[in-house]
Design a protein around this motif. Structure first.
Motif, PDB file in Angstrom:
ATOM      1  N   VAL A  19       0.881  -1.181   0.000  1.00 19.88           N
ATOM      2  CA  VAL A  19       0.000   0.000   0.000  1.00 19.88           C
ATOM      3  C   VAL A  19       0.909   1.219   0.000  1.00 19.88           C
ATOM      4  N   SER A  20       0.786   2.036  -1.045  1.00 22.16           N
ATOM      5  CA  SER A  20       1.736   3.139  -1.212  1.00 22.16           C
ATOM      6  C   SER A  20       1.356   4.320  -0.325  1.00 22.16           C
ATOM      7  N   SER A  21       2.303   5.230  -0.218  1.00 23.51           N
ATOM      8  CA  SER A  21       2.180   6.384   0.665  1.00 23.51           C
ATOM      9  C   SER A  21       0.959   7.239   0.325  1.00 23.51           C
ATOM     10  N   SER A  22       0.096   7.455   1.295  1.00 28.85           N
ATOM     11  CA  SER A  22      -1.101   8.297   1.117  1.00 28.85           C
ATOM     12  C   SER A  22      -1.828   8.333   2.457  1.00 28.85           C
ATOM     13  N   LEU A  44       4.394   4.487   4.692  1.00 27.95           N
ATOM     14  CA  LEU A  44       3.606   5.471   5.431  1.00 27.95           C
ATOM     15  C   LEU A  44       3.431   6.769   4.650  1.00 27.95           C
ATOM     16  N   LYS A  45       2.360   7.464   4.964  1.00 22.54           N
ATOM     17  CA  LYS A  45       2.119   8.810   4.402  1.00 22.54           C
ATOM     18  C   LYS A  45       3.381   9.645   4.614  1.00 22.54           C
ATOM     19  N   SER A  46       3.760  10.421   3.621  1.00 21.67           N
ATOM     20  CA  SER A  46       5.035  11.158   3.704  1.00 21.67           C
ATOM     21  C   SER A  46       5.022  12.276   4.729  1.00 21.67           C
ATOM     22  N   LEU A  47       6.171  12.379   5.341  1.00 22.49           N
ATOM     23  CA  LEU A  47       6.466  13.549   6.150  1.00 22.49           C
ATOM     24  C   LEU A  47       7.138  14.528   5.195  1.00 22.49           C
ATOM     25  N   ILE A 128      12.244   7.801  -0.061  1.00 22.04           N
ATOM     26  CA  ILE A 128      12.426   9.238  -0.236  1.00 22.04           C
ATOM     27  C   ILE A 128      11.742   9.655  -1.530  1.00 22.04           C
ATOM     28  N   ASN A 129      10.711  10.450  -1.378  1.00 24.52           N
ATOM     29  CA  ASN A 129       9.967  10.947  -2.541  1.00 24.52           C
ATOM     30  C   ASN A 129      10.575  12.293  -2.912  1.00 24.52           C
ATOM     31  N   VAL A 130      11.373  12.289  -3.975  1.00 27.22           N
ATOM     32  CA  VAL A 130      12.102  13.508  -4.292  1.00 27.22           C
ATOM     33  C   VAL A 130      11.795  13.982  -5.710  1.00 27.22           C
ATOM     34  N   LEU A 165      14.310   5.312  -3.484  1.00 28.66           N
ATOM     35  CA  LEU A 165      14.004   6.652  -4.010  1.00 28.66           C
ATOM     36  C   LEU A 165      12.752   6.569  -4.852  1.00 28.66           C
ATOM     37  N   LYS A 166      11.783   7.405  -4.538  1.00 24.95           N
ATOM     38  CA  LYS A 166      10.579   7.466  -5.371  1.00 24.95           C
ATOM     39  C   LYS A 166      10.792   8.610  -6.349  1.00 24.95           C
ATOM     40  N   ILE A 167      10.908   8.287  -7.608  1.00 27.33           N
ATOM     41  CA  ILE A 167      11.287   9.300  -8.598  1.00 27.33           C
ATOM     42  C   ILE A 167      10.195   9.505  -9.649  1.00 27.33           C
ATOM     43  N   PHE A 213      -6.590  11.005  -8.651  1.00 25.46           N
ATOM     44  CA  PHE A 213      -6.468   9.544  -8.767  1.00 25.46           C
ATOM     45  C   PHE A 213      -6.065   9.143 -10.182  1.00 25.46           C
ATOM     46  N   SER A 214      -5.331   8.050 -10.240  1.00 21.10           N
ATOM     47  CA  SER A 214      -4.852   7.575 -11.546  1.00 21.10           C
ATOM     48  C   SER A 214      -5.928   6.761 -12.256  1.00 21.10           C
ATOM     49  N   SER A 215      -5.669   6.443 -13.509  1.00 16.66           N
ATOM     50  CA  SER A 215      -6.488   5.455 -14.209  1.00 16.66           C
ATOM     51  C   SER A 215      -5.555   4.343 -14.671  1.00 16.66           C
ATOM     52  N   ALA A 240       6.989  -0.823  -8.505  1.00 17.51           N
ATOM     53  CA  ALA A 240       6.208  -0.105  -9.521  1.00 17.51           C
ATOM     54  C   ALA A 240       5.106   0.696  -8.845  1.00 17.51           C
ATOM     55  N   THR A 241       4.909   1.912  -9.298  1.00 14.69           N
ATOM     56  CA  THR A 241       3.746   2.682  -8.833  1.00 14.69           C
ATOM     57  C   THR A 241       3.164   3.461 -10.006  1.00 14.69           C
ATOM     58  N   THR A 242       1.903   3.665  -9.940  1.00 15.83           N
ATOM     59  CA  THR A 242       1.044   4.394 -10.904  1.00 15.83           C
ATOM     60  C   THR A 242       0.258   3.449 -11.810  1.00 15.83           C
ATOM     61  N   GLY A 243      -1.050   3.585 -11.655  1.00 11.76           N
ATOM     62  CA  GLY A 243      -1.969   2.918 -12.567  1.00 11.76           C
ATOM     63  C   GLY A 243      -2.307   1.470 -12.251  1.00 11.76           C
ATOM     64  N   VAL A 244      -1.949   0.996 -11.056  1.00 11.69           N
ATOM     65  CA  VAL A 244      -2.283  -0.406 -10.737  1.00 11.69           C
ATOM     66  C   VAL A 244      -3.722  -0.449 -10.212  1.00 11.69           C
ATOM     67  N   VAL A 263       0.157   0.170  -4.593  1.00  9.55           N
ATOM     68  CA  VAL A 263      -1.238   0.402  -4.958  1.00  9.55           C
ATOM     69  C   VAL A 263      -1.790   1.567  -4.141  1.00  9.55           C
ATOM     70  N   CYS A 264      -2.520   2.457  -4.803  1.00  7.52           N
ATOM     71  CA  CYS A 264      -3.090   3.605  -4.066  1.00  7.52           C
ATOM     72  C   CYS A 264      -4.507   3.937  -4.561  1.00  7.52           C
ATOM     73  N   SER A 265      -4.603   4.573  -5.737  1.00  5.07           N
ATOM     74  CA  SER A 265      -5.908   5.105  -6.190  1.00  5.07           C
ATOM     75  C   SER A 265      -7.033   4.079  -6.116  1.00  5.07           C
ATOM     76  N   VAL A 266      -6.756   2.864  -6.569  1.00  2.00           N
ATOM     77  CA  VAL A 266      -7.829   1.871  -6.636  1.00  2.00           C
ATOM     78  C   VAL A 266      -8.336   1.519  -5.230  1.00  2.00           C
ATOM     79  N   LEU A 267      -7.463   1.656  -4.236  1.00  2.00           N
ATOM     80  CA  LEU A 267      -7.892   1.348  -2.869  1.00  2.00           C
ATOM     81  C   LEU A 267      -8.753   2.477  -2.302  1.00  2.00           C
ATOM     82  N   TYR A 268      -8.526   3.694  -2.772  1.00  2.00           N
ATOM     83  CA  TYR A 268      -9.427   4.801  -2.417  1.00  2.00           C
ATOM     84  C   TYR A 268     -10.800   4.528  -3.032  1.00  2.00           C
ATOM     85  N   GLU A 269     -10.770   4.032  -4.287  1.00  2.00           N
ATOM     86  CA  GLU A 269     -12.027   3.851  -5.009  1.00  2.00           C
ATOM     87  C   GLU A 269     -12.803   2.620  -4.549  1.00  2.00           C
TER      88      GLU A 269
HETATM   89  C1  LIG Z   1      -4.673  11.226  -2.062  1.00  2.00           C
HETATM   90  C2  LIG Z   1      -3.236  10.827  -2.356  1.00  2.00           C
HETATM   91  C3  LIG Z   1      -2.231  11.152  -1.438  1.00  2.00           C
HETATM   92  C4  LIG Z   1      -0.899  10.808  -1.720  1.00  2.00           C
HETATM   93  N1  LIG Z   1       0.083  11.118  -0.819  1.00  2.00           N
HETATM   94  C5  LIG Z   1       1.370  10.765  -1.082  1.00  2.00           C
HETATM   95  C6  LIG Z   1       2.396  11.029  -0.156  1.00  2.00           C
HETATM   96  O1  LIG Z   1       2.205  11.585   0.924  1.00  2.00           O
HETATM   97  N2  LIG Z   1       3.657  10.638  -0.485  1.00  2.00           N
HETATM   98  C7  LIG Z   1       3.950   9.993  -1.652  1.00  2.00           C
HETATM   99  O2  LIG Z   1       5.118   9.627  -1.881  1.00  2.00           O
HETATM  100  N3  LIG Z   1       2.984   9.721  -2.547  1.00  2.00           N
HETATM  101  C8  LIG Z   1       1.722  10.088  -2.295  1.00  2.00           C
HETATM  102  N4  LIG Z   1       0.735   9.796  -3.200  1.00  2.00           N
HETATM  103  C9  LIG Z   1       1.098   9.086  -4.445  1.00  2.00           C
HETATM  104  C10 LIG Z   1       0.808   7.587  -4.309  1.00  2.00           C
HETATM  105  O3  LIG Z   1       1.588   6.990  -3.293  1.00  2.00           O
HETATM  106  C11 LIG Z   1       1.070   6.839  -5.631  1.00  2.00           C
HETATM  107  O4  LIG Z   1       2.455   6.824  -5.914  1.00  2.00           O
HETATM  108  C12 LIG Z   1       0.339   7.466  -6.812  1.00  2.00           C
HETATM  109  O5  LIG Z   1      -0.993   7.788  -6.473  1.00  2.00           O
HETATM  110  C13 LIG Z   1       0.331   6.515  -8.006  1.00  2.00           C
HETATM  111  O6  LIG Z   1      -0.237   5.277  -7.659  1.00  2.00           O
HETATM  112  P1  LIG Z   1      -1.759   4.884  -8.057  1.00  2.00           P
HETATM  113  O7  LIG Z   1      -1.865   4.956  -9.519  1.00  2.00           O
HETATM  114  O8  LIG Z   1      -1.915   3.494  -7.496  1.00  2.00           O
HETATM  115  O9  LIG Z   1      -2.642   5.876  -7.370  1.00  2.00           O
HETATM  116  C14 LIG Z   1      -0.592  10.130  -2.938  1.00  2.00           C
HETATM  117  C15 LIG Z   1      -1.622   9.802  -3.819  1.00  2.00           C
HETATM  118  C16 LIG Z   1      -2.925  10.134  -3.551  1.00  2.00           C
HETATM  119  C17 LIG Z   1      -3.999   9.769  -4.535  1.00  2.00           C
END
Ligand SMILES: Cc1cc2nc3c(=O)[nH]c(=O)nc-3n(C[C@H](O)[C@H](O)[C@H](O)COP(=O)(O)O)c2cc1C
Length: 325
Positions: A19-22, A44-47, A128-130, A165-167, A213-215, A240-244, A263-269
Motif C-alpha cells: 500500500v503506497s504512501s497516502s 507510510l504517508k510522507s512527512l 524518499i519521494n524527491v 528513491l521514489k522518482i 487519482f490515476s487510471s 512499480a507505482t502508478t496505474g495499478v 497500490v493507491c488510487s484503486v484502494l481509495y475507489e
Molecule cells: C490522495 C493521495 C495522497 C498521496 N500522498 C502521497 C504522499 O504523501 N507521499 C507519496 O510519496 N505519494 C503520495 N501519493 C502518491 C501515491 O503513493 C502513488 O504513488 C500514486 O498515487 C500513483 O499510484 P496509483 O496509480 O496506485 O494511485 C498520494 C496519492 C494520492 C492519490
C-alpha cells in the motif's frame, strides 16, 4: 495456489502488493487494515521536508515565531513529526509486515540527518519521494541532478536501513540517473511517482488540480522503464507505482521486472479489502500459467528477456500510422 511471497529491499514480503504512501497509510488503524487484507508491506504517508526542518530547529523556534499564530503553526508542525515517529514505533509493535516511512523533499538541506530518527524508531527501510522542479532556465539538467546526488550521499551517511528513491520520469536519461543512484548506494527505486498536475477549468477560467487519482491506462508511462531498468546489470530493486487498478495490472509490472507493486488510487475507489481480490487474481493467474513462485515469472518480459527487445526502444507508431486511415 501459487506462493505470492516476494523480496524487496532485502525484506521478505508475503505478497508483492504494497500500500503506497497516502492517507490510507497515515494511521495505525489503516495500517492494520492493510495488513489484515493482505498487503505485503506499507509505505507510510510522507512527512514533508518542511515539517522536519521546523522540528529540528525547535530550539530557536519560540523566539523566531513570537506571534501566537506562528507559534501554533510551529507547534503543529513539530508535533506532527513526533506523532510520525510514534506511528512508526506503534506500527512496528503491532504489525508483522514491513513498515516503510516516507519523506517528501526537494532539497538536500538540513533535514537529511533526521532520517536517523526514523531508523531508530524501528523502520524497516525508508522511501524518499524527491522531485526538484526545474523552473529556472539558467540552470542545466546537471545542476538539478546534482541535488539528487548530494541528497543520497548525505542520507547514506546517516542511515543503515535500505533506502528507496521514489522518482518521476522527467529526466533526460532516466537509466543514467538510475545508474548514478545505484553507484551511490540506493537500494531501491519507486517508479514513477504521480505528481500533482494543474488543469484548466474553461468555464471558471481557473487553474484547478487535474485528477488526483490515476487510471489504469497510466501504466503505459511506466512499463517500458521498468522493463529497461530491471534489465540493467546492477542490483537495484524496483517497486512499480502508478496505474495499478487490478491484480492483472500488478502481474504486468511483475512481468516487466518489478520486485514489488504499489497500490493507491484503486484502494481509495474500491476500499482496502480490494487487496484480497488483487492477491487472488495474481495467484489464479500464476496457477493458470503454471508458476508456483513470483520469482519464476518476474522480469520474464523485460528488455533483456523478451525475444524482441526493440519493442521497448520504439517510440513512434510507424506501422500503425501507415495502416490507420
Ligand atoms: C490522495 C493521495 C495522497 C498521496 N500522498 C502521497 C504522499 O504523501 N507521499 C507519496 O510519496 N505519494 C503520495 N501519493 C502518491 C501515491 O503513493 C502513488 O504513488 C500514486 O498515487 C500513483 O499510484 P496509483 O496509480 O496506485 O494511485 C498520494 C496519492 C494520492 C492519490
Amino acid at each position: 495456489m501459487g506462493n505470492l511471497s516476494a523480496k524487496y529491499l532485502g525484506l521478505n514480503l508475503r505478497s508483492p502488493l504494497i500500500v503506497s504512501s497516502s492517507r490510507l497509510t497515515s494511521t495505525l488503524g489503516h495500517l492494520r487494515e492493510a495488513e489484515d487484507h493482505g498487503a505485503g508491506a506499507v509505505v507510510l504517508k510522507s512527512l514533508f521536508e518542511e515539517q522536519i526542518n521546523f522540528y529540528i530547529h525547535a530550539a530557536s523556534a519560540i523566539s523566531a515565531y513570537p506571534e501566537a499564530d506562528d507559534y501554533i503553526s510551529y507547534y503543529t508542525k513539530s508535533h506532527s513529526v513526533e506523532e510520525y515517529l510514534n506511528l512508526i514505533r506503534e506500527a512496528k509493535k503491532s504489525l508483522e509486515i514491513p513498515v516503510i516511512p516516507s519523506i517528501n523533499c526537494y532539497t538536500s538541506e538540513s533535514w537529511t540527518g533526521f532520517a536517523r530518527n526514523i531508523e531508530e524508531a524501528g523502520a524497516d527501510a525508508i522511501e524518499i519521494n524527491v522531485f526538484v522542479m526545474p523552473v529556472d532556465r539558467k540552470k542545466s539538467s546537471a545542476d538539478t541532478e546534482k541535488i539528487y546526488f548530494q541528497l543520497i550521499e548525505k542520507l547514506k551517511k546517516v542511515v543503515s536501513i535500505p533506502v528507496a528513491l521514489k522518482i518521476g520520469f522527467r529526466f533526460s536519461n532516466v537509466l543514467y540517473m538510475i545508474d548514478q543512484f545505484y553507484l551511490r548506494g540506493v537500494d531501491g527505486l519507486v517508479m514513477f511517482n504521480r505528481f500533482y498536475e494543474p488543469d484548466i477549468d474553461i468555464n471558471k477560467m481557473e487553474i484547478v488540480p487535474a485528477s488526483i487519482f490515476s487510471s489504469a491506462n497510466e501504466i503505459r508511462y511506466v512499463l517500458r522503464w521498468i522493463a529497461m531498468a530491471s534489465s540493467q546489470d546492477i542490483r537495484i530493486d524496483i517497486s512499480a507505482t502508478t496505474g495499478v487498478h487490478s491484480g492483472e495490472d500488478a502481474v504486468r509490472y511483475l512481468l516487466a521486472g518489478a520486485d514489488s507493486v504499489q497500490v493507491c488510487s484503486v484502494l481509495y475507489e474500491k476500499g482496502i479489502a480490494y487487496l484480497e481480490t488483487m492477491n487472488e487474481t495474481i495467484a489464479k493467474w500464476m496457477d493458470n500459467k503454471g508458476f508456483s513462485e513470483v520469482s519464476e515469472f518476474k522480469g520474464k518480459l523485460n528488455h533483456i528477456n523478451y525475444g524482441n527487445p526493440s519493442v521497448f526502444e520504439r517510440t513512434q507508431f510507424m506501422k500503425y500510422f501507415s495502416s490507420v486511415e
